[in-house]
Design an enzyme around this catalytic site. Structure first.
Site, PDB file in Angstrom:
ATOM      1  N   SER A  23       0.711  -1.198   0.053  1.00  0.00           N
ATOM      2  CA  SER A  23      -0.069  -0.236  -0.327  1.00  0.00           C
ATOM      3  C   SER A  23       1.222   0.997   0.068  1.00  0.00           C
ATOM      4  O   SER A  23       0.728   2.249  -0.851  1.00  0.00           O
ATOM      5  CB  SER A  23      -0.982   0.352   1.093  1.00  0.00           C
ATOM      6  N   ARG A  46       0.980   7.559   5.278  1.00  0.00           N
ATOM      7  CA  ARG A  46       0.440   6.686   6.297  1.00  0.00           C
ATOM      8  C   ARG A  46      -1.291   7.767   6.522  1.00  0.00           C
ATOM      9  O   ARG A  46      -2.887   6.774   6.860  1.00  0.00           O
ATOM     10  CB  ARG A  46       0.934   6.532   8.379  1.00  0.00           C
ATOM     11  N   HIS A  49      -2.921   6.953   3.650  1.00  0.00           N
ATOM     12  CA  HIS A  49      -3.530   5.179   3.793  1.00  0.00           C
ATOM     13  C   HIS A  49      -4.833   5.038   4.620  1.00  0.00           C
ATOM     14  O   HIS A  49      -5.693   4.184   4.198  1.00  0.00           O
ATOM     15  CB  HIS A  49      -2.268   5.157   4.387  1.00  0.00           C
TER      16      HIS A  49
END
Length: 234
Positions: A23, A46, A49
């Site tokens: 990812s 992040r 994400h």
């Protein structure tokens, strides 16, 4: 597992680690060039994400000292084998505290706090016609928990506005403020206010976007960078 890789702040299974790493690789490829430093990018990545929103590449803004201040706060907790006095995380809502990995926090000796549902906070908010979030931040300050803490605000713009007031008027000195309240009333303005503060480092999302999940993502990213620093220093 690669002995040069993080252990504490990674997924606990090989399959989980592979998915997360894939990812991140997709995000890196699709995000393309960006203006963030090598330390800042893991935080932004992040956050992307956490909810598949590439607008955080650009909306996320860092005080120049934000990363070093946040990492220093986390690393002062030492390790389980050489513990120090860990840092407090003060959150505006319980969701942030619940969302953070207990094992990752324990590794750095971090303790979380939230006061939004305390009876005295509710009573004081009703008495003064303010929000619970405002009173929760005041309670944290009265208890001496804001100084040196990482303050995470993902839900309540009034909490972030109050933190700015406590910094300016009452001398509160958090190590880092992660100001990411989501919403339509005062959310963008609260983050702009925080970003005007020079004496206390901050990470904010400009505009209306934000949320507790993004504060959790930012803190998990900080924990990951902190573990890498810890490992390289060993």
């Amino acid at each position: 597992m690669n002995h040069n890789a993080n252990v504490v702040t990674e997924q606990l299974t090989a399959a989980g680690r592979a998915i997360e790493h894939d990812s991140f690789a997709i995000i890196d490829a699709e995000a393309g060039p960006h203006a963030y430093s090598a330390d800042q990018w893991p935080v932004v990545r992040r956050m992307i994400h956490a909810n598949a929103d590439f607008e955080f590449n650009g909306l996320t803004d860092f005080h120049p000292a934000a990363m070093e201040a946040g990492l220093a706060a986390l690393l002062k907790g030492g390790t389980p084998t050489t513990p120090g006095r860990g840092t407090n995380i003060v959150a505006d809502v319980e969701m942030i505290c619940v969302g953070l990995s207990a094992s990752r926090l324990k590794h750095f000796g971090v303790t979380t706090h939230h006061f939004i549902s305390d009876a005295d906070v509710i009573a004081q908010a009703q008495a003064e016609d303010t929000t619970r979030a405002v009173q929760a931040m005041r309670k944290a300050h009265r208890q001496g928990l804001l100084d040196g803490a990482i303050v995470g605000i993902g839900n309540a713009p009034t909490a972030l506005i109050e933190v700015v007031r406590l910094i300016k008027e009452e001398g509160a000195r958090p190590a880092l403020v992660i100001g990411m309240p989501v919403g339509f009333v005062s959310a963008a303005e609260s983050k702009d206010l925080m970003a005007e503060v020079q004496d206390v480092p901050w990470i904010v999302i400009r505009g209306r976007k934000g949320g507790s999940t993004l504060v959790v993502a930012a803190i998990h990213a900080l924990l990951g960078v902190a573990e890498a620093r810890q490992r390289n220093a060993a």
